[in-house]
Design an enzyme around this catalytic site. Structure first.
Site, PDB file in Angstrom:
ATOM      1  CE  LYS A  35      -4.346  -1.604   0.558  1.00 48.69           C
ATOM      2  NZ  LYS A  35      -5.548  -1.164  -0.190  1.00 48.69           N
TER       3      LYS A  35
ATOM      4  CB  SER B  73      -9.300   0.073  10.535  1.00 50.24           C
ATOM      5  OG  SER B  73      -9.930  -0.892   9.714  1.00 50.24           O
TER       6      SER B  73
END
Lengths: 406, 406
Positions: free
Chosen positions: B80, B112
């Site tokens: 990511k 989250s």
């Protein structure tokens, strides 16, 4: 095992020769770096998140860059395969062995750990029968793995006397040659090959990072392994003409690998240190080194189960008598588990508890950290860490790290 | 987030450009191989140790060589970070952003998971404030990690409506720019950079192994990553002029990474497949791909918690409308956990459950395996596997793998 009198001399050139003999059979495992662990190692104890403050004492403030030799990614999951393949290559070269039917008679050892699987695989690769004596109470997956490599598993009682009696019986019956796990020159030289790779890989990573720095003041990850200097807080790169490691930290059980790594560093200026747990006297090598007398028996249940063995005679000659190991550091069970957790959570590597002992020394041992602060100064030290193996069952991990009740 | 109208076109050259923009900030992670997993993947189901026999049905018998792209070793422990850094680099280049005070206003997202930490780190590196909206019930270590990267954590309820409402409030108050986790061209292009590295690394490993084979019929481990063909049973090396991957298997959650990898392979002949759990309908992309209609909502508690999201619109255009993804395969929870166990026990890598889904497809999905048998024939296929991330708590692992009672 080849007759030790036919073994090569215990020198760095012999380690280089060993590398040539085994290079088709073992991995050149990666050497990797990790900015988070560098940063933690370079933060004084008491200043880290979650640390308890140490009152009335100034913690050492070393600069440490770590280079992890990932022998957990080695074949059979541990460095032991190096010594096993080297022992067999030497055996094959022993005058008269082949002609005398040595190949058919095979090899034998007693081990319930990584050496069992290492010898089994090396023997199978050479089409030599292997008899492995294991205590009948050994963990089932270890027995299955050893059989899976094609070895003939022979069960014994669990004391060393019982195990050796069964080995003798196997030798009488089959004429197999004993390949001990660490106390033999050929094993020592084989394990030492990882030290050569670590030295070279670290030099490449350091050179690549230095080149990137001088080019554009941004860090470009090195081709082999990686560094991320951008976010490594306050770690000045070392200025010197011949970049390389300052030290290597290696775990010490029987001492075969530690002494081999020490040989691989002879004459390089790299200092090699042994790392042990101290729980229940597991720091036998350290105590022996300090007293001048090898400790011959140890009885400990340290979590670092690969390091419950006393140092062997051949390793001792290198470690102590020739002083090729610069010293020993020991750590507590809690420190080992804390280092193990960091290796899993921050470095994403599966390792066995024994493999976490050197990182525990770098992170938590104030004697070692003071040494680096004193001698490394502003430049700091480049420190090789031997991640010796990764053979741990997920069930054992689950037990070690399961959520606490309540 | 940069206005999508200012984003580069969704093409392979744009992925190459993205790589230039982020290369000082992300790792070129290693691509590694594993002989044991190659061997398992090349053994028909029902013939492996511990397999149940499949009655009345012949299992596929493909030859598969696997190349693992270790994004678990990436910064923040997941791919990511690539998209996050690329998004910020593009934002910095958006006309008027800097002059309009964009830097001071900062960025915002709700997550989250790995995107939260990725954006927090990328923003801190750029000295841009980051606001991360997290459900107040998020795991404490995730909250701590995100705060640890210097982000301003804002709590919300746990439904997507509640989370988006809080994001809107943050935007109203601060003027921060939204950086979504996957549904944006800049994110897609950033994630796609891992596909380029995987292609190149695999090519190098294949070429090195082929060179070693032709030289001395013994395998010398490749310089980057390693192969151990000596003991890889019955896996003939492929004969061809331009060695490289035949396919890449990537997990699919929101589809940002899968679609980016697909772009990175456009025109190369490498087929890209999406991999999903099927538990409770988590195979939304597969169902959408087969019906021609994107599935917009999913509610699943698959163990692969990174893949509980439906595919976004931007990824869908690449995956389905442009057909740059060749198809989808799904696997059961048991298959995911079995693959996860193998990655820990045999490959020694810490990965999160989502990262095990592609290996589960290669090992257990008969549709995929039949395809490889049919199309790869005797040569077999070289298959890239994206190990997407390694962020899993040891406590969660402990629960997953704790010894069964009784």
């Amino acid at each position: 095992m080849a007759d030790p009198s036919t073994s090569p001399s215990l020198t760095r050139p012999s380690v280089l020769e060993a590398r040539e003999l085994i290079k088709g059979f073992v991995h050149h495992t990666p050497t990797l770096t990790n900015a988070t662990l560098d940063s933690l190692a370079s933060t004084p104890l008491g200043n880290r998140d979650g640390d308890e403050k140490v009152e009335g004492r100034k913690s050492a403030s070393p600069k440490i860059r770590l280079y992890f030799k990932c022998e957990n990614l080695q074949r059979i999951g541990a460095f032991k395969i190096r010594g096993a393949f080297h022992a067999l290559e030497r055996l094959k070269r022993e005058p008269g062995w082949e002609e005398g039917g040595g190949r058919e008679r095979g090899v034998v050892t007693h081990s319930s750990g990584n050496h069992a699987q290492a010898l089994a695989l090396a023997a199978r690769t050479n089409s030599i029968p292997a008899h492995i004596v294991m205590p009948s109470i050994s963990a089932k997956p270890k027995i299955a793995a050893t059989k899976g490599y094609g070895a003939n598993v022979v069960f014994s009682g669990s004391t060393s006397v019982e195990r050796e009696a069964v080995v003798m019986k196997v030798i009488e019956k089959t004429g197999a040659r004993l390949v001990p796990p660490y106390d033999h020159p050929d094993i020592v030289l084989g394990q030492g090959t990882l030290g050569l790779e670590l030295q070279e890989d670290a030099r490449d990573i350091i050179a690549a990072a230095a080149g990137a720095d001088s080019k554009n003041h941004e860090a470009i990850p090195a081709e082999r392994g990686f560094r991320a200097p951008i976010t490594t807080p306050n770690l000045p790169e070392k200025k010197r003409t011949s970049p390389g490691l300052d030290a290597i930290l290696a775990p010490c059980g029987g001492g075969g690998m530690l002494s081999g790594v020490a040989l691989s560093c002879e004459g390089t200026g790299i200092r090699v240190f042994g790392c042990e747990p101290w729980f229940e006297g597991a720091d036998d090598a350290k105590r022996g080194y300090e007293s001048g007398q090898r400790v011959e028996a140890v009885s400990t249940l340290t979590v670092a189960d690969g390091l419950r063995t006393p140092v062997g005679k051949v390793p001792w000659g290198i470690i102590y008598e020739r002083r090729l190991v610069a010293g020993f550091y020991s750590v507590s069970e809690e420190e080992i588990i804390a280092a193990l957790r960091l290796i899993y959570e921050r470095f994403k590597m599966v390792v066995e508890p024994s493999a976490a002992v050197p990182l525990a020394v770098a992170l938590f041992n104030e004697d070692f950290r003071s040494l680096v602060e004193r001698e490394g100064g502003e430049d700091g030290w480049d420190v090789g860490i031997v991640l010796s193996g990764g053979n741990v069952s997920l069930e054992a991990l689950g037990t070690l790290f399961a959520p606490k009740e309540g």
